[in-house]
Design a protein around this motif. Structure first.
Motif, PDB file in Angstrom:
ATOM      1  N   PRO A   1       0.845  -1.193   0.000  1.00  0.00           N
ATOM      2  CA  PRO A   1       0.000   0.000   0.000  1.00  0.00           C
ATOM      3  C   PRO A   1       0.879   1.241   0.000  1.00  0.00           C
ATOM      4  O   PRO A   1       1.974   1.225   0.561  1.00  0.00           O
ATOM      5  CB  PRO A   1      -0.774  -0.094   1.303  1.00  0.00           C
ATOM      6  CG  PRO A   1      -0.721  -1.520   1.702  1.00  0.00           C
ATOM      7  CD  PRO A   1       0.545  -2.076   1.148  1.00  0.00           C
ATOM      8  N   ASN A   2       0.387   2.265  -0.679  1.00  0.00           N
ATOM      9  CA  ASN A   2       1.047   3.564  -0.587  1.00  0.00           C
ATOM     10  C   ASN A   2       2.349   3.730  -1.369  1.00  0.00           C
ATOM     11  O   ASN A   2       3.011   4.746  -1.240  1.00  0.00           O
ATOM     12  CB  ASN A   2       1.309   3.903   0.885  1.00  0.00           C
ATOM     13  CG  ASN A   2       0.814   5.289   1.183  1.00  0.00           C
ATOM     14  OD1 ASN A   2      -0.194   5.710   0.605  1.00  0.00           O
ATOM     15  ND2 ASN A   2       1.511   6.010   2.020  1.00  0.00           N
TER      16      ASN A   2
ATOM     17  N   GLU B   1      -6.775  -1.111   1.873  1.00  0.00           N
ATOM     18  CA  GLU B   1      -5.614  -0.915   2.716  1.00  0.00           C
ATOM     19  C   GLU B   1      -5.748  -1.583   4.078  1.00  0.00           C
ATOM     20  O   GLU B   1      -6.597  -1.206   4.880  1.00  0.00           O
ATOM     21  CB  GLU B   1      -5.408   0.577   2.962  1.00  0.00           C
ATOM     22  CG  GLU B   1      -4.424   1.185   2.020  1.00  0.00           C
ATOM     23  CD  GLU B   1      -4.376   2.687   2.195  1.00  0.00           C
ATOM     24  OE1 GLU B   1      -3.721   3.136   3.158  1.00  0.00           O
ATOM     25  OE2 GLU B   1      -5.013   3.381   1.385  1.00  0.00           O
TER      26      GLU B   1
ATOM     27  N   ASN C   1       9.603   3.621  -7.126  1.00  0.00           N
ATOM     28  CA  ASN C   1       8.858   4.872  -7.330  1.00  0.00           C
ATOM     29  C   ASN C   1       9.317   5.976  -6.368  1.00  0.00           C
ATOM     30  O   ASN C   1      10.059   5.726  -5.424  1.00  0.00           O
ATOM     31  CB  ASN C   1       7.357   4.611  -7.144  1.00  0.00           C
ATOM     32  CG  ASN C   1       6.530   5.820  -7.548  1.00  0.00           C
ATOM     33  OD1 ASN C   1       6.910   6.575  -8.441  1.00  0.00           O
ATOM     34  ND2 ASN C   1       5.402   6.017  -6.876  1.00  0.00           N
TER      35      ASN C   1
ATOM     36  N   ASP D   1      11.996  11.284  -7.307  1.00  0.00           N
ATOM     37  CA  ASP D   1      11.626  12.565  -7.913  1.00  0.00           C
ATOM     38  C   ASP D   1      12.835  13.279  -8.500  1.00  0.00           C
ATOM     39  O   ASP D   1      12.700  14.130  -9.373  1.00  0.00           O
ATOM     40  CB  ASP D   1      10.916  13.459  -6.882  1.00  0.00           C
ATOM     41  CG  ASP D   1       9.631  12.813  -6.376  1.00  0.00           C
ATOM     42  OD1 ASP D   1       9.068  11.980  -7.123  1.00  0.00           O
ATOM     43  OD2 ASP D   1       9.197  13.109  -5.249  1.00  0.00           O
TER      44      ASP D   1
ATOM     45  N   SER E   1       9.247   8.326 -11.266  1.00  0.00           N
ATOM     46  CA  SER E   1       8.465   9.184 -10.406  1.00  0.00           C
ATOM     47  C   SER E   1       7.071   9.216 -11.012  1.00  0.00           C
ATOM     48  O   SER E   1       6.849   9.829 -12.051  1.00  0.00           O
ATOM     49  CB  SER E   1       9.066  10.591 -10.345  1.00  0.00           C
ATOM     50  OG  SER E   1       8.119  11.454  -9.725  1.00  0.00           O
TER      51      SER E   1
HETATM   52  N1  LIG Z   1       7.058  12.168  -3.991  1.00  0.00           N
HETATM   53  C1  LIG Z   1       6.313  11.332  -4.669  1.00  0.00           C
HETATM   54  N2  LIG Z   1       5.162  10.871  -4.149  1.00  0.00           N
HETATM   55  C2  LIG Z   1       4.428  10.000  -4.848  1.00  0.00           C
HETATM   56  C3  LIG Z   1       4.829   9.544  -6.128  1.00  0.00           C
HETATM   57  N3  LIG Z   1       3.890   8.668  -6.570  1.00  0.00           N
HETATM   58  C4  LIG Z   1       2.953   8.590  -5.618  1.00  0.00           C
HETATM   59  N4  LIG Z   1       3.254   9.393  -4.577  1.00  0.00           N
HETATM   60  C5  LIG Z   1       2.450   9.618  -3.355  1.00  0.00           C
HETATM   61  O1  LIG Z   1       2.378   8.438  -2.608  1.00  0.00           O
HETATM   62  C6  LIG Z   1       1.103   8.326  -1.973  1.00  0.00           C
HETATM   63  C7  LIG Z   1       0.478   6.985  -2.293  1.00  0.00           C
HETATM   64  O2  LIG Z   1       0.187   6.904  -3.665  1.00  0.00           O
HETATM   65  P1  LIG Z   1      -0.943   5.979  -4.234  1.00  0.00           P
HETATM   66  O3  LIG Z   1      -0.842   6.043  -5.705  1.00  0.00           O
HETATM   67  O4  LIG Z   1      -2.244   6.264  -3.609  1.00  0.00           O
HETATM   68  O5  LIG Z   1      -0.428   4.571  -3.702  1.00  0.00           O
HETATM   69  P2  LIG Z   1      -1.052   3.104  -3.899  1.00  0.00           P
HETATM   70  O6  LIG Z   1       0.101   2.184  -4.027  1.00  0.00           O
HETATM   71  O7  LIG Z   1      -2.057   3.100  -4.946  1.00  0.00           O
HETATM   72  O8  LIG Z   1      -1.697   2.872  -2.530  1.00  0.00           O
HETATM   73  P3  LIG Z   1      -2.899   1.894  -2.151  1.00  0.00           P
HETATM   74  O9  LIG Z   1      -4.100   2.395  -2.885  1.00  0.00           O
HETATM   75  O10 LIG Z   1      -2.945   2.104  -0.691  1.00  0.00           O
HETATM   76  O11 LIG Z   1      -2.458   0.548  -2.553  1.00  0.00           O
HETATM   77  C8  LIG Z   1       0.296   9.495  -2.451  1.00  0.00           C
HETATM   78  O12 LIG Z   1       0.318  10.486  -1.462  1.00  0.00           O
HETATM   79  C9  LIG Z   1       1.034   9.962  -3.693  1.00  0.00           C
HETATM   80  O13 LIG Z   1       0.869  11.330  -3.939  1.00  0.00           O
HETATM   81  C10 LIG Z   1       6.066  10.062  -6.676  1.00  0.00           C
HETATM   82  O14 LIG Z   1       6.482   9.746  -7.783  1.00  0.00           O
HETATM   83  N5  LIG Z   1       6.749  10.927  -5.895  1.00  0.00           N
END
Ligand SMILES: Nc1nc2c(ncn2[C@@H]2O[C@H](COP(=O)(O)OP(=O)(O)OP(=O)(O)O)[C@@H](O)[C@H]2O)c(=O)[nH]1
Ligand SMILES: Nc1nc2c(ncn2[C@@H]2O[C@H](COP(=O)(O)OP(=O)(O)OP(=O)(O)O)[C@@H](O)[C@H]2O)c(=O)[nH]1
Length: 441
Positions: free
Chosen positions: A12-13, A62, A120, A123, A147
């Motif tokens: 997640p996240n 999540e 990921n 940046d 990113s």
């Molecule tokens: N700095 C930065 N933050 C990022 C990047 N990609 C995603 N985020 C942040 O990371 C957090 C989680 O991103 P999500 O895309 O919701 O993650 P997920 O893997 O889909 O999470 P779940 O839905 O919980 O599985 C968010 O606050 C995004 O803005 C990136 O390339 N750089």
């Protein structure tokens, strides 16, 4: 045509949703009046160079404790291994390497599927590369920094993804056996139908060209002809989370339907047709596949002379977006009408591959336009100059018009109905593309 499937796995996240949205942004197509699973963003179509593939997000809801995260990631990985041609394993440079990442990496490595390790939130490539190298320790190859937010590094990852696609996966196969996916909610009788059809007629399935998946395919010979059935039943997931179970079953359905020409949507007669059935049906409809609705357990309900009629109406109502579907009432228990499936499959394959000569098509168009005027807006009326069929599976027609802005869903539907009255096209969707042409006639 079978499109490759690419699954994204990750904690997640780490940014799966962000990647998904950045890659698919405008391409997520919401088909009008289809109950859209696309809107839940479980899968989407992506084009890169000359390749088209289906991207699947295996991530579910999540969980909040480490234990659950690991078990959930294992499930994600299993489903990815089962359905995908290529797996993207996504990690997060800010969280760094985590124990559960290593465990999942081990699982993925053992699967021998192509795995692309993506790191990921890099940046700034300049500053953060040393942290990225740490991910070599996972032992699944070179880490690709991206990113997702800034759309950096996508090109390299996508090049790598498409380089793993099976040879010829996005061209037509020489295998011309009809491929039929059996789809439907749990417990409606999908396996029972296949088992009954198999009887003594099973033949050994040779690999369907261009797929690397360990599919559960059954080839059956009937009247001297072979049919391949793709099963989505069984393999009951242990997850206790209802949303996850539903997500997994949708992913498996997408994977099966992608490889099929025709989908048989199995409905349980004792339960009636539901919204969940409509959601599953939408997956096949969106992909332009042939559709048979099989109302199963027909032995198990009380019937009178109106029952079939009433059932049919209810289906047409709930599944109004696919009024072209063939409907049959069957029993896997007694075998009633099951053999009719082969006959319907043959008819639908004919309909999917039928080509209407342009001349005939335009006679129908002229007549249709004379009977009902095309719509107009602000004093300007839609003109349809002519139409022509550009492809099959599903049959697709291009209409050349004076102004695309004047075209209207309901008028296209009217033309569709006229065409169906003349040619049938039972069991298959047909598509229309409106194209503008300079006025000269
Ligand atoms: N700095 C930065 N933050 C990022 C990047 N990609 C995603 N985020 C942040 O990371 C957090 C989680 O991103 P999500 O895309 O919701 O993650 P997920 O893997 O889909 O999470 P779940 O839905 O919980 O599985 C968010 O606050 C995004 O803005 C990136 O390339 N750089
Ligand atoms: N009366 C009756 N029962 C049936 C019929 N077909 C299946 N069943 C019963 O329905 C139950 C579910 O059948 P399955 O074939 O396992 O259903 P499935 O759709 O493959 O289920 P999943 O593996 O959960 O996706 C079993 O108890 C079957 O015996 C039928 O035509 N009539």
């Amino acid at each position: 045509m079978s499109k490759p499937i690419v699954a994204v796995v990750g904690r997640p996240n780490v940014g799966k949703s962000t990647l998904f949205n950045s890659l698919c942004g405008q391409q997520i197509s919401i088909v009008k009046d289809t109950p859209g699973v696309t809107r839940d963003r479980i899968y989407a179509e992506v084009s890169w160079l000359n390749h088209n593939f289906t991207l699947i997000d295996t991530g579910g809801i999540e969980p909040d404790t480490g234990d659950i995260i690991l078990s959930q990631m294992r499930e994600q990985a299993e489903i990815a291994i089962e359905t995908a041609d290529v797996i993207i394993f996504m990690t997060d440079v800010k969280q760094g390497l985590v124990d559960s990442d290593s465990k999942v990496a081990d699982m993925l490595r053992r699967s021998h599927k192509p795995v692309i390790l993506v790191v990921n939130k890099v940046d700034s490539f300049e500053k953060m590369m040393p942290d990225v190298y740490e991910f070599y320790n996972l032992g699944i190859g070179e880490p690709f920094p991206i990113s997702a937010v800034n759309k950096l590094g996508f090109g390299e990852v996508l090049d790598e993804v498409v380089s793993h696609f099976p040879e010829g996966s996005d061209t037509d196969k020489e295998d011309d056996r009809p491929k039929v996916a059996i789809i439907g909610k749990p417990n409606v009788g999908k396996s029972s139908i296949i088992n009954k059809l198999v009887g003594k007629n099973r033949v050994i399935v040779s690999d369907i060209a261009g797929t690397t998946r360990d599919a559960i395919d059954t080839a059956i010979k009937y009247n001297g002809k072979e049919y391949v059935f793709i099963d989505t039943a069984g393999l009951r997931r242990k997850s206790k989370i209802k949303e996850d179970l539903e997500r997994f079953s949708i992913i498996r359905t997408v994977a099966a339907v992608e490889r099929a020409d025709i989908a048989i949507l199995v409905i349980d007669a004792t339960e009636g047709v539901t919204e969940q059935d409509a959601k599953i049906a939408g997956i096949a409809h969106e992909r332009g596949k042939g559709i048979i609705i099989a109302v199963n357990k027909w032995d198990d309900i009380e019937k009178n002379d109106k029952t079939i009629y009433e059932f049919t109406n209810k289906i047409k109502d709930t599944l109004a977006f696919m009024s072209y579907a063939e409907i049959i009432f069957v029993s896997a228990k007694t075998g009633q009408r099951l053999n009719k499936i082969y006959e319907l499959v043959d008819h639908i394959v004919d309909a999917q591959t039928m080509r209407i000569p342009t001349g005939v098509l335009n006679e129908i168009l002229t007549e249709a336009v004379a009977m009902k005027q095309p719509p107009s807006d602000k004093g300007k009326r839609l003109k349809i100059y002519y139409m022509t069929q550009v492809s099959v599976k599903p049959p697709t027609f291009v209409m050349f018009v004076n102004d695309v802005a004047l075209t209207h869903f309901s008028y296209t539907r009217y033309i569709e109905n006229r065409i169906r009255e003349s040619f049938g096209f039972r069991g298959t969707s047909i598509r229309f593309i409106n194209r503008e042409r300079k006025e000269k006639e």
